[in-house]
Design a protein around this motif. Structure first.
Motif, mmCIF file in Angstrom:
data_model
loop_
_atom_site.group_PDB
_atom_site.id
_atom_site.type_symbol
_atom_site.label_atom_id
_atom_site.label_comp_id
_atom_site.label_asym_id
_atom_site.label_seq_id
_atom_site.Cartn_x
_atom_site.Cartn_y
_atom_site.Cartn_z
ATOM 1 N N LEU A 198 0.825 -1.210 0.000
ATOM 2 C CA LEU A 198 0.000 0.000 0.000
ATOM 3 C C LEU A 198 0.856 1.255 0.000
ATOM 4 C CD1 LEU A 198 -2.750 -1.050 2.585
ATOM 5 C CD2 LEU A 198 -3.059 -0.745 0.120
ATOM 6 N N PHE A 199 1.927 1.232 0.770
ATOM 7 C CA PHE A 199 2.793 2.412 0.841
ATOM 8 C C PHE A 199 3.503 2.668 -0.480
ATOM 9 C CE2 PHE A 199 6.855 4.495 1.843
ATOM 10 C CZ PHE A 199 6.372 5.646 2.441
ATOM 11 N N PHE A 200 4.035 1.611 -1.091
ATOM 12 C CA PHE A 200 4.723 1.799 -2.368
ATOM 13 C C PHE A 200 3.745 2.151 -3.484
ATOM 14 C CE2 PHE A 200 8.155 -0.587 -0.237
ATOM 15 C CZ PHE A 200 9.209 0.263 -0.525
ATOM 16 N N GLN A 201 2.508 1.702 -3.388
ATOM 17 C CA GLN A 201 1.498 2.149 -4.339
ATOM 18 C C GLN A 201 1.283 3.654 -4.227
ATOM 19 O OE1 GLN A 201 -1.612 -1.082 -3.378
ATOM 20 N NE2 GLN A 201 -2.053 -0.561 -5.501
ATOM 21 N N ALA A 202 1.273 4.157 -3.002
ATOM 22 C CA ALA A 202 1.106 5.601 -2.799
ATOM 23 C C ALA A 202 2.235 6.371 -3.477
ATOM 24 C CB ALA A 202 1.064 5.913 -1.297
ATOM 25 N N ILE A 203 3.457 5.864 -3.390
ATOM 26 C CA ILE A 203 4.591 6.534 -4.037
ATOM 27 C C ILE A 203 4.405 6.552 -5.554
ATOM 28 C CG2 ILE A 203 7.072 6.371 -4.495
ATOM 29 C CD1 ILE A 203 7.466 5.352 -1.699
ATOM 30 N N PHE A 204 3.958 5.443 -6.125
ATOM 31 C CA PHE A 204 3.744 5.396 -7.568
ATOM 32 C C PHE A 204 2.664 6.380 -8.012
ATOM 33 C CE2 PHE A 204 6.047 1.346 -7.560
ATOM 34 C CZ PHE A 204 6.747 1.450 -8.755
ATOM 35 N N PHE A 205 1.640 6.557 -7.202
ATOM 36 C CA PHE A 205 0.587 7.507 -7.569
ATOM 37 C C PHE A 205 1.066 8.953 -7.456
ATOM 38 C CE2 PHE A 205 -2.475 4.034 -7.273
ATOM 39 C CZ PHE A 205 -3.371 4.389 -8.261
ATOM 40 N N TYR A 206 2.115 9.179 -6.699
ATOM 41 C CA TYR A 206 2.627 10.546 -6.563
ATOM 42 C C TYR A 206 3.668 10.889 -7.628
ATOM 43 C CZ TYR A 206 3.956 14.880 -4.266
ATOM 44 O OH TYR A 206 4.179 16.198 -3.989
ATOM 45 N N ILE A 207 4.232 9.905 -8.295
ATOM 46 C CA ILE A 207 5.302 10.155 -9.267
ATOM 47 C C ILE A 207 4.885 11.109 -10.382
ATOM 48 C CG2 ILE A 207 6.646 9.037 -11.099
ATOM 49 C CD1 ILE A 207 7.174 6.744 -9.211
ATOM 50 N N PRO A 208 3.698 10.959 -11.029
ATOM 51 C CA PRO A 208 3.327 11.930 -12.074
ATOM 52 C C PRO A 208 3.278 13.364 -11.557
ATOM 53 C CG PRO A 208 1.942 9.992 -12.233
ATOM 54 C CD PRO A 208 2.718 9.859 -10.959
ATOM 55 N N ARG A 209 2.783 13.568 -10.353
ATOM 56 C CA ARG A 209 2.760 14.899 -9.757
ATOM 57 C C ARG A 209 4.184 15.413 -9.537
ATOM 58 N NH1 ARG A 209 0.579 19.885 -8.215
ATOM 59 N NH2 ARG A 209 1.299 20.437 -6.134
ATOM 60 N N TYR A 210 5.045 14.537 -9.069
ATOM 61 C CA TYR A 210 6.436 14.917 -8.824
ATOM 62 C C TYR A 210 7.115 15.355 -10.121
ATOM 63 C CZ TYR A 210 11.316 14.392 -7.341
ATOM 64 O OH TYR A 210 12.641 14.609 -7.071
ATOM 65 N N LEU A 211 6.896 14.603 -11.189
ATOM 66 C CA LEU A 211 7.480 14.952 -12.484
ATOM 67 C C LEU A 211 6.920 16.270 -13.006
ATOM 68 C CD1 LEU A 211 7.460 11.459 -14.236
ATOM 69 C CD2 LEU A 211 9.415 12.643 -13.233
ATOM 70 N N TRP A 212 5.605 16.455 -12.861
ATOM 71 C CA TRP A 212 4.992 17.678 -13.368
ATOM 72 C C TRP A 212 5.499 18.908 -12.605
ATOM 73 C CZ3 TRP A 212 3.599 20.578 -16.884
ATOM 74 C CH2 TRP A 212 2.736 21.640 -16.732
ATOM 75 N N LYS A 213 5.701 18.774 -11.304
ATOM 76 C CA LYS A 213 6.226 19.902 -10.532
ATOM 77 C C LYS A 213 7.641 20.264 -10.992
ATOM 78 C CE LYS A 213 5.623 20.503 -6.189
ATOM 79 N NZ LYS A 213 5.620 20.319 -4.717
ATOM 80 N N ILE A 214 8.446 19.261 -11.340
ATOM 81 C CA ILE A 214 9.796 19.528 -11.832
ATOM 82 C C ILE A 214 9.738 20.245 -13.172
ATOM 83 C CG2 ILE A 214 11.911 18.449 -12.690
ATOM 84 C CD1 ILE A 214 11.573 16.302 -10.590
ATOM 85 N N TRP A 215 8.924 19.721 -14.083
ATOM 86 C CA TRP A 215 8.844 20.307 -15.422
ATOM 87 C C TRP A 215 8.142 21.663 -15.417
ATOM 88 C CZ3 TRP A 215 7.042 14.924 -17.463
ATOM 89 C CH2 TRP A 215 8.162 14.093 -17.607
ATOM 90 N N GLU A 216 7.183 21.819 -14.523
ATOM 91 C CA GLU A 216 6.474 23.100 -14.447
ATOM 92 C C GLU A 216 7.392 24.190 -13.901
ATOM 93 O OE1 GLU A 216 3.886 26.326 -13.405
ATOM 94 O OE2 GLU A 216 5.091 25.183 -11.967
ATOM 95 N N GLY A 217 8.226 23.840 -12.943
ATOM 96 C CA GLY A 217 9.266 24.727 -12.475
ATOM 97 C C GLY A 217 8.795 25.992 -11.790
ATOM 98 N N GLY A 218 7.568 26.028 -11.291
ATOM 99 C CA GLY A 218 7.067 27.216 -10.614
ATOM 100 C C GLY A 218 6.716 28.362 -11.549
ATOM 101 N N ARG A 219 6.570 28.078 -12.846
ATOM 102 C CA ARG A 219 6.273 29.136 -13.814
ATOM 103 C C ARG A 219 4.951 29.821 -13.528
ATOM 104 N NH1 ARG A 219 6.514 27.870 -20.177
ATOM 105 N NH2 ARG A 219 8.603 27.261 -19.461
ATOM 106 N N LEU A 220 3.921 29.025 -13.260
ATOM 107 C CA LEU A 220 2.596 29.620 -13.061
ATOM 108 C C LEU A 220 2.560 30.486 -11.805
ATOM 109 C CD1 LEU A 220 -0.175 29.583 -14.472
ATOM 110 C CD2 LEU A 220 -0.884 27.864 -12.817
ATOM 111 N N ARG A 221 3.234 30.054 -10.761
ATOM 112 C CA ARG A 221 3.281 30.850 -9.531
ATOM 113 C C ARG A 221 3.933 32.209 -9.807
ATOM 114 N NH1 ARG A 221 2.845 29.808 -4.162
ATOM 115 N NH2 ARG A 221 2.597 27.572 -4.618
ATOM 116 N N SER A 222 4.941 32.217 -10.648
ATOM 117 C CA SER A 222 5.599 33.480 -10.987
ATOM 118 C C SER A 222 4.685 34.382 -11.814
ATOM 119 C CB SER A 222 6.892 33.203 -11.761
ATOM 120 O OG SER A 222 7.789 32.431 -10.992
#
Length: 374
Positions: A117-141
């Protein structure tokens, strides 16, 4: 990367001040991750700080020895005994006298449920993690202080002018930004299908039809039906303990074991079955929407119009005529984060600014214009 993911999980329950995704995306990395982590903690607490198994032992075998042995080496049930009448033929579903050569189903998974269950949670968070890296805080700026509806006229005009200048200068340069987001949405869909497959393999092929069988169970004859939850997560099982007797011969002792932890496991996985199905349907629908938005520019106008109801329709149309798919995506995110009145002024200023240099742009109303090189 793993440690970064684990540290990022602490903030999943927080409300985002600037939304860089959509509700369907948040179902994956917020709702699902919280559900899986909470379930893992619940099972862990019951498994390592409670009494996950109780076995009936002989008087000369210590209770803790029998419980520990059966927990480590797993217990089993007999599939041929699942349909027998409890209290008459058998003491519990799947628990009967074992005959040599008879098929046995071992239940080892309950030792690993909390980790899976815990490792499943990590897998579900990976797309969000990648998107935050690629997004780079642009919208916040880009949002600046324009989320605040109470803003001085001078400050508002200055920030809208800055944002307008950025959008005009970078017009037609946001396609990769949009492509990264679509990739993460597709990754969400692939992940939930992959997770259903993994859980099905983890539970010995019983998860794929688990929810359907539970629904059918409620409509069957109470005298003949077999609870599928008891079949997958038995509450009473058998365990065989071997030891040396007084003469040095190997003695075999059969024991009945009660698994109260499976009461929790069965509820968790029946909920996960329906939740994963809902997530898969929602994610598939999101991908279909993305294809419609890419292929039909009119859908972009409809989506942007729904997010910016106060903006002038003609102004939206004029701006989108000059925009590529990535520019539309940036505007759509801004519409969801900016105050409605501020966004209306932004569109008005952007339209005026683009009109002044209209000879540099051509209307873009087809899919071919979105992906041709400059």
């Amino acid at each position: 990367m793993v440690f970064d993911l684990l540290s990022s999980l602490r903030g999943i329950a927080k409300l985002d001040q600037v939304r860089i995704d959509n509700n369907a995306f948040r179902l994956h990395y917020k709702a699902t991750v919280i559900l899986l982590v909470a379930s893992s903690i619940l099972v862990t607490g019951r498994q390592y700080f409670g009494d996950p198994i109780d076995c009936i032992q002989r008087d000369d075998i210590p209770q803790n020895v029998m419980d520990t042995f059966c927990w480590i080496h797993s217990t089993f049930t007999l599939p041929n005994a699942l349909g027998k009448q409890v209290g008459v033929d058998v003491v519990a579903p799947g628990v009967d006298n074992y005959k040599p050569g008879e098929k046995r189903v071992y239940h080892r998974y309950y030792q690993w449920v909390c980790f899976v269950l815990f490792f499943q949670a990590i897998f579900f968070y990976i797309p969000r993690y990648l998107w935050k890296i690629w997004e780079g805080g642009r919208l916040r700026s880009l949002v600046l202080s324009l989320r605040n509806p109470v803003l001085g006229s001078d400050e508002r005009s200055e920030q809208i002018a800055l944002l307008t200048h950025y959008l005009k200068t970078n017009m037609r340069y946001h396609d990769s930004y949009f492509a990264c987001f679509v990739f993460c949405e597709i990754l969400n869909f692939i992940n939930v299908i992959f997770q259903m497959y993994i859980v099905d393999a983890f539970l010995g092929g019983a998860f794929s039809t688990y929810g359907l069988e539970v629904l059918k169970y409620s409509e069957m004859d109470p005298e003949t039906r077999v609870d599928p939850m008891v079949k997958v997560f038995p509450r009473v099982t058998k365990c065989t303990f071997h030891r040396y007797g007084s003469s040095g011969d190997v003695q075999r002792h059969d024991s009945l074991c009660i698994l109260p932890l499976n009461i929790i496991n069965e509820k968790i996985y029946i909920f996960l079955w329906f939740w994963f199905v809902i997530l898969a349907v929602v994610s598939a629908w999101v991908i279909i929407e993305r294809m419609l938005i890419i292929c039909f520019p009119h859908f972009r106008y409809l989506y942007l119009r729904s997010a910016a109801r106060l903006a002038n329709r003609n102004h939206l149309t004029d701006v989108l005529d000059h925009a590529r798919i990535g520019d539309w995506f940036i505007l759509h995110l801004l519409a969801k984060n900016l105050d409605s009145l501020h966004f209306r002024e932004l569109i008005k200023e952007l339209r005026s600014s683009l009109s002044e240099e209209g000879e540099k742009f051509k209307p873009r109303n087809s899919i071919e214009t979105d992906f041709t090189s400059k």
